[in-house]
Scaffold this active site. Structure first.
Site, mmCIF file in Angstrom:
data_model
loop_
_atom_site.group_PDB
_atom_site.id
_atom_site.type_symbol
_atom_site.label_atom_id
_atom_site.label_comp_id
_atom_site.label_asym_id
_atom_site.label_seq_id
_atom_site.Cartn_x
_atom_site.Cartn_y
_atom_site.Cartn_z
ATOM 1 N N GLY A 67 0.841 -1.197 0.000
ATOM 2 C CA GLY A 67 0.000 0.000 0.000
ATOM 3 C C GLY A 67 0.869 1.237 0.000
ATOM 4 O O GLY A 67 2.068 1.156 0.282
ATOM 5 N N CYS A 76 4.990 -6.541 1.841
ATOM 6 C CA CYS A 76 5.418 -5.141 1.816
ATOM 7 C C CYS A 76 4.709 -4.338 2.920
ATOM 8 O O CYS A 76 4.938 -4.587 4.091
ATOM 9 C CB CYS A 76 5.213 -4.536 0.416
ATOM 10 S SG CYS A 76 6.090 -2.980 0.224
ATOM 11 N N TYR A 77 3.805 -3.426 2.552
ATOM 12 C CA TYR A 77 3.090 -2.671 3.586
ATOM 13 C C TYR A 77 2.363 -3.627 4.535
ATOM 14 O O TYR A 77 2.328 -3.407 5.747
ATOM 15 C CB TYR A 77 2.098 -1.710 2.926
ATOM 16 C CG TYR A 77 1.274 -0.909 3.898
ATOM 17 C CD1 TYR A 77 1.787 0.237 4.485
ATOM 18 C CD2 TYR A 77 -0.021 -1.302 4.247
ATOM 19 C CE1 TYR A 77 1.036 0.969 5.393
ATOM 20 C CE2 TYR A 77 -0.778 -0.589 5.149
ATOM 21 C CZ TYR A 77 -0.245 0.560 5.720
ATOM 22 O OH TYR A 77 -0.982 1.266 6.620
ATOM 23 N N HIS A 108 7.957 -8.065 -3.079
ATOM 24 C CA HIS A 108 6.715 -8.444 -3.760
ATOM 25 C C HIS A 108 6.867 -9.786 -4.488
ATOM 26 O O HIS A 108 7.339 -9.819 -5.616
ATOM 27 C CB HIS A 108 6.317 -7.357 -4.770
ATOM 28 C CG HIS A 108 5.853 -6.103 -4.122
ATOM 29 N ND1 HIS A 108 4.538 -5.902 -3.738
ATOM 30 C CD2 HIS A 108 6.531 -4.986 -3.753
ATOM 31 C CE1 HIS A 108 4.423 -4.716 -3.175
ATOM 32 N NE2 HIS A 108 5.616 -4.132 -3.161
ATOM 33 N N GLU A 167 4.626 -11.461 -5.860
ATOM 34 C CA GLU A 167 3.627 -11.617 -6.932
ATOM 35 C C GLU A 167 4.097 -11.091 -8.282
ATOM 36 O O GLU A 167 3.528 -11.436 -9.307
ATOM 37 C CB GLU A 167 2.315 -10.916 -6.527
ATOM 38 C CG GLU A 167 2.356 -9.390 -6.478
ATOM 39 C CD GLU A 167 2.921 -8.823 -5.173
ATOM 40 O OE1 GLU A 167 3.596 -9.563 -4.430
ATOM 41 O OE2 GLU A 167 2.707 -7.628 -4.909
ATOM 42 N N SER A 201 -22.252 -5.822 -25.871
ATOM 43 C CA SER A 201 -21.539 -5.087 -26.919
ATOM 44 C C SER A 201 -21.056 -6.036 -28.003
ATOM 45 O O SER A 201 -20.699 -5.608 -29.092
ATOM 46 C CB SER A 201 -20.343 -4.356 -26.324
ATOM 47 O OG SER A 201 -19.330 -5.299 -25.984
ATOM 48 N N GLY A 202 -21.017 -7.324 -27.692
ATOM 49 C CA GLY A 202 -20.476 -8.277 -28.657
ATOM 50 C C GLY A 202 -18.993 -8.501 -28.449
ATOM 51 O O GLY A 202 -18.394 -9.355 -29.079
ATOM 52 N N GLY A 203 -18.375 -7.717 -27.565
ATOM 53 C CA GLY A 203 -16.975 -7.928 -27.209
ATOM 54 C C GLY A 203 -16.855 -9.166 -26.318
ATOM 55 O O GLY A 203 -17.863 -9.761 -25.915
ATOM 56 N N VAL A 204 -15.622 -9.539 -26.010
ATOM 57 C CA VAL A 204 -15.385 -10.766 -25.250
ATOM 58 C C VAL A 204 -16.086 -10.715 -23.881
ATOM 59 O O VAL A 204 -16.786 -11.654 -23.493
ATOM 60 C CB VAL A 204 -13.870 -11.000 -25.030
ATOM 61 C CG1 VAL A 204 -13.638 -12.300 -24.291
ATOM 62 C CG2 VAL A 204 -13.115 -10.991 -26.350
ATOM 63 N N ASP A 205 -15.906 -9.594 -23.189
ATOM 64 C CA ASP A 205 -16.383 -9.537 -21.801
ATOM 65 C C ASP A 205 -17.907 -9.629 -21.704
ATOM 66 O O ASP A 205 -18.439 -10.448 -20.965
ATOM 67 C CB ASP A 205 -15.921 -8.247 -21.122
ATOM 68 C CG ASP A 205 -14.431 -8.034 -21.280
ATOM 69 O OD1 ASP A 205 -13.724 -9.035 -21.525
ATOM 70 O OD2 ASP A 205 -13.974 -6.878 -21.171
ATOM 71 N N SER A 206 -18.595 -8.763 -22.461
ATOM 72 C CA SER A 206 -20.047 -8.796 -22.319
ATOM 73 C C SER A 206 -20.603 -10.096 -22.917
ATOM 74 O O SER A 206 -21.638 -10.590 -22.454
ATOM 75 C CB SER A 206 -20.704 -7.558 -22.917
ATOM 76 O OG SER A 206 -20.526 -7.506 -24.296
ATOM 77 N N SER A 207 -19.906 -10.668 -23.902
ATOM 78 C CA SER A 207 -20.389 -11.936 -24.470
ATOM 79 C C SER A 207 -20.254 -13.062 -23.448
ATOM 80 O O SER A 207 -21.152 -13.898 -23.304
ATOM 81 C CB SER A 207 -19.609 -12.307 -25.725
ATOM 82 O OG SER A 207 -19.792 -11.335 -26.709
ATOM 83 N N LYS A 211 -8.433 -10.522 -18.335
ATOM 84 C CA LYS A 211 -8.962 -10.883 -19.649
ATOM 85 C C LYS A 211 -8.721 -12.358 -20.001
ATOM 86 O O LYS A 211 -9.614 -13.046 -20.501
ATOM 87 C CB LYS A 211 -8.300 -9.995 -20.696
ATOM 88 C CG LYS A 211 -8.961 -10.022 -22.034
ATOM 89 C CD LYS A 211 -10.200 -9.174 -21.965
ATOM 90 C CE LYS A 211 -10.659 -8.618 -23.263
ATOM 91 N NZ LYS A 211 -11.449 -7.412 -23.045
#
Ligand code: XMP
Length: 519
Positions: A60, A87-88, A174, A176, A228-234, A375
């Protein structure tokens, strides 16, 4: 058998506002253990209710002793649940348990050689001297009583510590980030060996569990989704349609800023002739958008207009449908961060599918089933759902569409130019097979016109920019080293086939400092 949230092994990440919080969650999920991020203020009762197998405290921006210090409840360390402070988060653990945290005489930033105690649980299988990513100005000067120091650097006396009896662990660096060479092993040690997770979670568990959760939440209510037809909303539409079928209505606003033929392609998949069980409404709103965008050149203003107009069109449609119980969105994690909604991160671009919510749509609650995913994880979920590959691996496409791939004013003519150029580019890339595994590639229309010569005549036409990037998470990206002959072929075809273009350029910029889109 679908696991319920309680049965599922879960590690929770408590967010203190660092940059890598979701990355930690992602690394845990890569160990096949489900992981979610919560604010550090989450109460002990809620944690007990979730019964996680482990807790990770993130980095943080603050100082533990500063006025705006962010501290969790001390009781977290008495729950008997293993805790890893990063870390923090390590400093919070040290301070709350009686250690000493001060400003380090020498702050460490970047790749740093750390000397580890190989017998420490976090460092099992890790080299004695290992490169770790440091980024701190404070440090733990003295560990709390009962803790052992398990790593140090020449200037950081407590680069890691543990109190094995209480299952408390902390690292100043870190693990990660990729720059920490053996970070994945360290996180695996925590999740598997210390927390005792079996690691049997997979994306199909996410899909099945999420479908169950949606069903439980929605009951016999109605859900409205902007598709929208994009990957996410599909993927969101697929998930919701599998969960609640015809209780879902998808409104697809064709804003005239889609890729060539895309409106019809979306309709073919989700419309009445497609494979999904849902109500599909298509709105053709191109003229409206072009009118609103006429004369507007400033990127954020364009984004705002496209976002607002979308909300207006969507609200009009929603009114026709009547009251719904839930409004669903295909928001994914990078949208949340970059829109500055993920805590203290700066606003880079206002992503239109996150920024504003329709005020005049009558709904009770929001559902964002993909909010915690990156994604590539969304794509995996899409495949698990049985969505067609061409849809799951289709190019990510931003909500504001070609509106942000046309630099400067948007007109119907410019949309035509960029659509045609982009279609040629995508076709040629697909022909070479280079599209497999490439992050994102598209043509954009610059606002630059320049002089050329075609036939015997002078031309004064637009320049098209080609972009292709490789990226894992869309937060950083590198330009792709496309073969010159492919670029040349695309250039030749665009100049010959797309009226209004006399120059083609290739964008080499990585992200940062550039962004993937042009506006
Ligand atoms: P940038 O340009 O921010 O893009 O580097 C990162 C990823 O996000 C997509 N993008 C958007 N997606 N609404 C979206 O749904 C938006 O407003 C938006 N802006 C950028 C972009 O295509 C890339 O995949």
């Amino acid at each position: 058998m679908v696991q319920t949230a309680m049965e599922r092994e879960t590690v929770i990440v408590l967010d203190f506002g660092g940059q890598y919080n979701q990355l930690i969650a992602r690394r845990v999920r890569e160990c096949n253990v489900y992981c979610e991020v919560y604010p550090y203020t989450i109460g002990l009762e809620k944690i007990k209710e979730m019964a996680p197998k482990g807790i990770i405290l993130t980095g943080g921006p603050n100082s533990v002793y500063g006025e705006d210090s962010a501290l969790c409840e001390k009781g977290i360390f008495d729950l008997g649940i293993p805790v890893l402070g990063i870390c923090y988060g390590a400093q919070v653990m040290a301070l709350l348990l009686g250690g000493k945290v001060t400003a380090a005489p020498v702050s460490e930033y970047g790749k740093t050689e750390v000397e580890t105690d190989k017998t420490a649980a976090v460092f099992a299988g890790v080299s004695e001297k290992t490169i770790c990513w440091m980024s701190h100005t404070d440090y733990i000067e003295k560990e709390p009583a009962g803790f052992q120091v398990t790593a140090h650097t020449p200037v950081c006396p407590v680069a890691a510590m543990e109190c094995a009896d209480k299952n408390l662990y902390a690292v100043q660096f870190h693990p990660e980030v990729m720059h920490t060479a053996e970070g994945v092993t360290m996180l695996k040690n925590f999740v598997k060996n210390i927390c005792g997770c079996a690691g049997d979670w997979k994306m199909d568990s996410f899909v099945e569990t999420t479908i169950q959760e949606i069903r439980k939440k929605v009951g016999d209510g109605r859900v409205l989704l902007a598709l929208s037809g994009g990957v996410d909303s599909s993927v969101a539409a697929g998930l919701l349609s599998r969960a609640v079928g015809k209780q879902l209505t998808c409104v697809f606003v064709d804003h005239g800023l889609l890729r060539k033929n895309e409106g019809d392609e979306v309709e073919a998949v989700f419309g009445p002739e497609g494979d999904f069980d849902l109500n599909f409404v298509r709105v053709n709103a191109a003229e409206r958008y072009y009118e609103k965008l006429s004369g507007v050149t400033e990127p954020e203003q364009k984004r705002k207009i496209i976002g607002e107009e979308f909300i207006h069109v969507f609200e009009e449609e929603a009114k026709k449908i009547g009251a719904v119980d839930f409004l669903a969105q295909g928001t994914i994690y990078p949208d949340v961060v970059e829109s500055g909604l993920g805590g203290k991160s700066a606003v880079i671009k206002s992503h239109h599918n996150v920024g504003g919510l329709p005020e005049h749509v009558d709904f009770k609650e929001i559902i964002e089933p993909l909010r915690n995913l990156f994604k590539d994880e969304v794509r995996k979920a899409g495949l698990e759902l049985g969505l067609p590959e061409h849809l799951v691996f289709r190019q990510p496409f931003p909500g504001p569409g070609l509106g942000i791939r046309i630099i400067g004013e948007v007109t119907a003519e410019k949309v035509r130019i960029v659509q045609d150029a982009d279609a040629i580019y995508r076709e040629e890339i697909a022909n070479t097979g280079l599209d497999k595994g490439m992050g994102q590639y598209f043509a954009a229309l610059t606002n630059m016109r320049s002089v050329g010569v075609m036939g015997d005549g002078r031309t004064y036409d637009y320049a098209v920019a080609l972009r292709a990037v490789n990226t894992d998470d869309f937060m950083t990206a590198e330009a792709v080293d496309l073969p010159f002959e492919v670029l040349q072929k695309v250039m030749g075809r665009i100049i010959n086939e797309v009226k209004g273009v006399n120059r083609v350029m290739y964008d080499l910029t990585s992200k940062p400092p550039g962004t993937i889109e042009f506006e």
